[in-house]
Design a protein around this motif. Structure first.
Motif, PDB file in Angstrom:
ATOM      1  N   VAL A  54      57.360 -11.433   2.933  1.00  0.00           N
ATOM      2  CA  VAL A  54      56.920 -12.824   2.866  1.00  0.00           C
ATOM      3  C   VAL A  54      56.851 -13.290   1.418  1.00  0.00           C
ATOM      4  O   VAL A  54      56.715 -12.487   0.495  1.00  0.00           O
ATOM      5  CB  VAL A  54      55.530 -13.021   3.516  1.00  0.00           C
ATOM      6  CG1 VAL A  54      55.581 -12.803   5.005  1.00  0.00           C
ATOM      7  CG2 VAL A  54      54.498 -12.120   2.891  1.00  0.00           C
ATOM      8  N   SER A  55      56.975 -14.591   1.243  1.00  0.00           N
ATOM      9  CA  SER A  55      56.703 -15.206  -0.054  1.00  0.00           C
ATOM     10  C   SER A  55      55.719 -16.338   0.217  1.00  0.00           C
ATOM     11  O   SER A  55      55.612 -16.831   1.336  1.00  0.00           O
ATOM     12  CB  SER A  55      57.981 -15.726  -0.712  1.00  0.00           C
ATOM     13  OG  SER A  55      58.487 -16.826   0.006  1.00  0.00           O
ATOM     14  N   PHE A  56      54.999 -16.722  -0.815  1.00  0.00           N
ATOM     15  CA  PHE A  56      53.954 -17.727  -0.666  1.00  0.00           C
ATOM     16  C   PHE A  56      54.235 -18.883  -1.614  1.00  0.00           C
ATOM     17  O   PHE A  56      54.309 -18.679  -2.825  1.00  0.00           O
ATOM     18  CB  PHE A  56      52.581 -17.129  -0.969  1.00  0.00           C
ATOM     19  CG  PHE A  56      52.252 -15.943  -0.108  1.00  0.00           C
ATOM     20  CD1 PHE A  56      51.754 -16.120   1.165  1.00  0.00           C
ATOM     21  CD2 PHE A  56      52.455 -14.657  -0.567  1.00  0.00           C
ATOM     22  CE1 PHE A  56      51.455 -15.038   1.966  1.00  0.00           C
ATOM     23  CE2 PHE A  56      52.169 -13.568   0.222  1.00  0.00           C
ATOM     24  CZ  PHE A  56      51.656 -13.753   1.496  1.00  0.00           C
ATOM     25  N   LEU A  57      54.362 -20.076  -1.064  1.00  0.00           N
ATOM     26  CA  LEU A  57      54.602 -21.258  -1.866  1.00  0.00           C
ATOM     27  C   LEU A  57      53.340 -21.587  -2.666  1.00  0.00           C
ATOM     28  O   LEU A  57      52.248 -21.677  -2.111  1.00  0.00           O
ATOM     29  CB  LEU A  57      54.973 -22.435  -0.957  1.00  0.00           C
ATOM     30  CG  LEU A  57      55.469 -23.690  -1.644  1.00  0.00           C
ATOM     31  CD1 LEU A  57      56.801 -23.402  -2.334  1.00  0.00           C
ATOM     32  CD2 LEU A  57      55.652 -24.802  -0.631  1.00  0.00           C
ATOM     33  N   GLY A  58      53.477 -21.720  -3.968  1.00  0.00           N
ATOM     34  CA  GLY A  58      52.359 -22.093  -4.819  1.00  0.00           C
ATOM     35  C   GLY A  58      51.462 -20.944  -5.224  1.00  0.00           C
ATOM     36  O   GLY A  58      50.464 -21.152  -5.899  1.00  0.00           O
ATOM     37  N   LYS A  59      51.781 -19.736  -4.811  1.00  0.00           N
ATOM     38  CA  LYS A  59      50.990 -18.566  -5.199  1.00  0.00           C
ATOM     39  C   LYS A  59      51.790 -17.786  -6.240  1.00  0.00           C
ATOM     40  O   LYS A  59      52.758 -17.127  -5.911  1.00  0.00           O
ATOM     41  CB  LYS A  59      50.704 -17.659  -3.992  1.00  0.00           C
ATOM     42  CG  LYS A  59      50.049 -18.341  -2.832  1.00  0.00           C
ATOM     43  CD  LYS A  59      48.583 -18.501  -3.050  1.00  0.00           C
ATOM     44  CE  LYS A  59      47.928 -19.079  -1.812  1.00  0.00           C
ATOM     45  NZ  LYS A  59      46.705 -19.753  -2.080  1.00  0.00           N
ATOM     46  N   ASP A  60      51.383 -17.919  -7.494  1.00  0.00           N
ATOM     47  CA  ASP A  60      52.147 -17.285  -8.567  1.00  0.00           C
ATOM     48  C   ASP A  60      51.461 -16.057  -9.153  1.00  0.00           C
ATOM     49  O   ASP A  60      52.124 -15.121  -9.570  1.00  0.00           O
ATOM     50  CB  ASP A  60      52.425 -18.293  -9.684  1.00  0.00           C
ATOM     51  CG  ASP A  60      53.332 -19.419  -9.189  1.00  0.00           C
ATOM     52  OD1 ASP A  60      54.223 -19.153  -8.368  1.00  0.00           O
ATOM     53  OD2 ASP A  60      53.130 -20.566  -9.630  1.00  0.00           O
ATOM     54  N   SER A  61      50.134 -16.073  -9.198  1.00  0.00           N
ATOM     55  CA  SER A  61      49.446 -14.954  -9.837  1.00  0.00           C
ATOM     56  C   SER A  61      49.397 -13.757  -8.890  1.00  0.00           C
ATOM     57  O   SER A  61      49.401 -13.892  -7.669  1.00  0.00           O
ATOM     58  CB  SER A  61      48.017 -15.355 -10.240  1.00  0.00           C
ATOM     59  OG  SER A  61      47.184 -15.405  -9.102  1.00  0.00           O
ATOM     60  N   GLU A  62      49.360 -12.587  -9.485  1.00  0.00           N
ATOM     61  CA  GLU A  62      49.309 -11.340  -8.724  1.00  0.00           C
ATOM     62  C   GLU A  62      48.054 -11.299  -7.844  1.00  0.00           C
ATOM     63  O   GLU A  62      48.097 -10.818  -6.717  1.00  0.00           O
ATOM     64  CB  GLU A  62      49.329 -10.152  -9.694  1.00  0.00           C
ATOM     65  CG  GLU A  62      49.675  -8.842  -9.039  1.00  0.00           C
ATOM     66  CD  GLU A  62      51.085  -8.788  -8.482  1.00  0.00           C
ATOM     67  OE1 GLU A  62      51.248  -8.181  -7.415  1.00  0.00           O
ATOM     68  OE2 GLU A  62      52.009  -9.347  -9.098  1.00  0.00           O
ATOM     69  N   ALA A  68      46.382 -13.059  -0.482  1.00  0.00           N
ATOM     70  CA  ALA A  68      47.101 -13.595   0.678  1.00  0.00           C
ATOM     71  C   ALA A  68      47.603 -12.455   1.566  1.00  0.00           C
ATOM     72  O   ALA A  68      47.500 -12.526   2.803  1.00  0.00           O
ATOM     73  CB  ALA A  68      48.253 -14.481   0.225  1.00  0.00           C
ATOM     74  N   LEU A  69      48.138 -11.396   0.956  1.00  0.00           N
ATOM     75  CA  LEU A  69      48.607 -10.238   1.726  1.00  0.00           C
ATOM     76  C   LEU A  69      47.440  -9.565   2.444  1.00  0.00           C
ATOM     77  O   LEU A  69      47.581  -9.101   3.582  1.00  0.00           O
ATOM     78  CB  LEU A  69      49.325  -9.238   0.822  1.00  0.00           C
ATOM     79  CG  LEU A  69      50.702  -9.662   0.320  1.00  0.00           C
ATOM     80  CD1 LEU A  69      51.218  -8.671  -0.710  1.00  0.00           C
ATOM     81  CD2 LEU A  69      51.688  -9.799   1.467  1.00  0.00           C
ATOM     82  N   SER A  70      46.295  -9.514   1.790  1.00  0.00           N
ATOM     83  CA  SER A  70      45.102  -8.921   2.397  1.00  0.00           C
ATOM     84  C   SER A  70      44.663  -9.722   3.624  1.00  0.00           C
ATOM     85  O   SER A  70      44.305  -9.148   4.655  1.00  0.00           O
ATOM     86  CB  SER A  70      43.981  -8.866   1.360  1.00  0.00           C
ATOM     87  OG  SER A  70      42.770  -8.537   1.951  1.00  0.00           O
ATOM     88  N   VAL A  71      44.693 -11.048   3.513  1.00  0.00           N
ATOM     89  CA  VAL A  71      44.326 -11.907   4.648  1.00  0.00           C
ATOM     90  C   VAL A  71      45.280 -11.661   5.818  1.00  0.00           C
ATOM     91  O   VAL A  71      44.852 -11.535   6.970  1.00  0.00           O
ATOM     92  CB  VAL A  71      44.331 -13.402   4.236  1.00  0.00           C
ATOM     93  CG1 VAL A  71      44.222 -14.311   5.444  1.00  0.00           C
ATOM     94  CG2 VAL A  71      43.220 -13.675   3.243  1.00  0.00           C
ATOM     95  N   LEU A  72      46.571 -11.565   5.528  1.00  0.00           N
ATOM     96  CA  LEU A  72      47.552 -11.317   6.592  1.00  0.00           C
ATOM     97  C   LEU A  72      47.329  -9.949   7.227  1.00  0.00           C
ATOM     98  O   LEU A  72      47.441  -9.798   8.447  1.00  0.00           O
ATOM     99  CB  LEU A  72      48.976 -11.435   6.056  1.00  0.00           C
ATOM    100  CG  LEU A  72      49.448 -12.842   5.684  1.00  0.00           C
ATOM    101  CD1 LEU A  72      50.865 -12.803   5.144  1.00  0.00           C
ATOM    102  CD2 LEU A  72      49.350 -13.782   6.872  1.00  0.00           C
ATOM    103  N   ALA A  73      47.019  -8.948   6.401  1.00  0.00           N
ATOM    104  CA  ALA A  73      46.774  -7.604   6.928  1.00  0.00           C
ATOM    105  C   ALA A  73      45.557  -7.606   7.860  1.00  0.00           C
ATOM    106  O   ALA A  73      45.567  -6.952   8.908  1.00  0.00           O
ATOM    107  CB  ALA A  73      46.584  -6.619   5.786  1.00  0.00           C
ATOM    108  N   LYS A  74      44.521  -8.338   7.479  1.00  0.00           N
ATOM    109  CA  LYS A  74      43.317  -8.409   8.318  1.00  0.00           C
ATOM    110  C   LYS A  74      43.588  -9.177   9.613  1.00  0.00           C
ATOM    111  O   LYS A  74      42.942  -8.923  10.636  1.00  0.00           O
ATOM    112  CB  LYS A  74      42.174  -9.061   7.554  1.00  0.00           C
ATOM    113  CG  LYS A  74      41.599  -8.158   6.492  1.00  0.00           C
ATOM    114  CD  LYS A  74      40.499  -8.838   5.722  1.00  0.00           C
ATOM    115  CE  LYS A  74      40.025  -7.907   4.600  1.00  0.00           C
ATOM    116  NZ  LYS A  74      39.261  -8.627   3.589  1.00  0.00           N
ATOM    117  N   ALA A  75      44.521 -10.111   9.582  1.00  0.00           N
ATOM    118  CA  ALA A  75      44.852 -10.911  10.767  1.00  0.00           C
ATOM    119  C   ALA A  75      45.946 -10.268  11.611  1.00  0.00           C
ATOM    120  O   ALA A  75      46.419 -10.870  12.580  1.00  0.00           O
ATOM    121  CB  ALA A  75      45.289 -12.309  10.334  1.00  0.00           C
ATOM    122  N   GLU A  76      46.326  -9.040  11.270  1.00  0.00           N
ATOM    123  CA  GLU A  76      47.445  -8.388  11.954  1.00  0.00           C
ATOM    124  C   GLU A  76      47.210  -8.286  13.464  1.00  0.00           C
ATOM    125  O   GLU A  76      48.118  -8.529  14.253  1.00  0.00           O
ATOM    126  CB  GLU A  76      47.703  -6.993  11.383  1.00  0.00           C
ATOM    127  CG  GLU A  76      48.916  -6.348  12.002  1.00  0.00           C
ATOM    128  CD  GLU A  76      48.850  -4.839  12.058  1.00  0.00           C
ATOM    129  OE1 GLU A  76      49.810  -4.256  12.584  1.00  0.00           O
ATOM    130  OE2 GLU A  76      47.860  -4.243  11.608  1.00  0.00           O
TER     131      GLU A  76
END
Length: 122
Positions: A54-62, A68-76
């Motif tokens: 995945v890529s995230f629009l407007g998310k540039d910083s590490e 965002a990846l953590s939120v997706l992992a929790k919502a798996e």
């Protein structure tokens, strides 16, 4: 035995990609995720695990990307159960979300090529 043009894993990965893109856009309302784009899905041959790039629009910083990846992992679990209503599979694969940096690398390469061309024309 004649090899098919697309293997089963390719077809499943393609369908997962389409459905995941819709689910992430419509169902995940967390502002930390922003606007995710599912760029690719790689699934194991046994259909047990799927890497979701995945890529995230407007998310540039590490830090933003990691969050965002953590939120997706929790919502798996929610995402998998929603997928199960849309795709009939005996077992829904575990989802592993990965950040895809290919777009950013492509932009960097493109700007380097433009710089090289402008130097050549001078």
């Amino acid at each position: 035995m004649v090899s098919r043009e697309f293997s089963r894993t390719d077809r499943v990965a393609e369908q997962l990609q389409r459905e995941l893109a819709l689910i992430l856009q419509r169902e995940i309302k967390d502002p930390r995720v922003g606007m995710p784009t599912v760029l690719a899905v790689e699934i194991t041959r046994d259909l047990q695990h799927a890497k979701v790039f995945v890529s995230f629009l407007g998310k540039d910083s590490e830090q933003e990307i990691t969050e965002a990846l953590s939120v997706l992992a929790k919502a798996e679990g929610f995402i998998r159960s929603t997928l199960a209503t849309k795709i009939r599979m005996r077992v829904m694969p575990q989802l592993h979300f990965k950040h895809d940096t290919s777009i950013k690398r492509g932009q960097v390469m493109s700007s380097l090529i433009d710089q090289a061309r402008s130097k050549d024309s001078e």
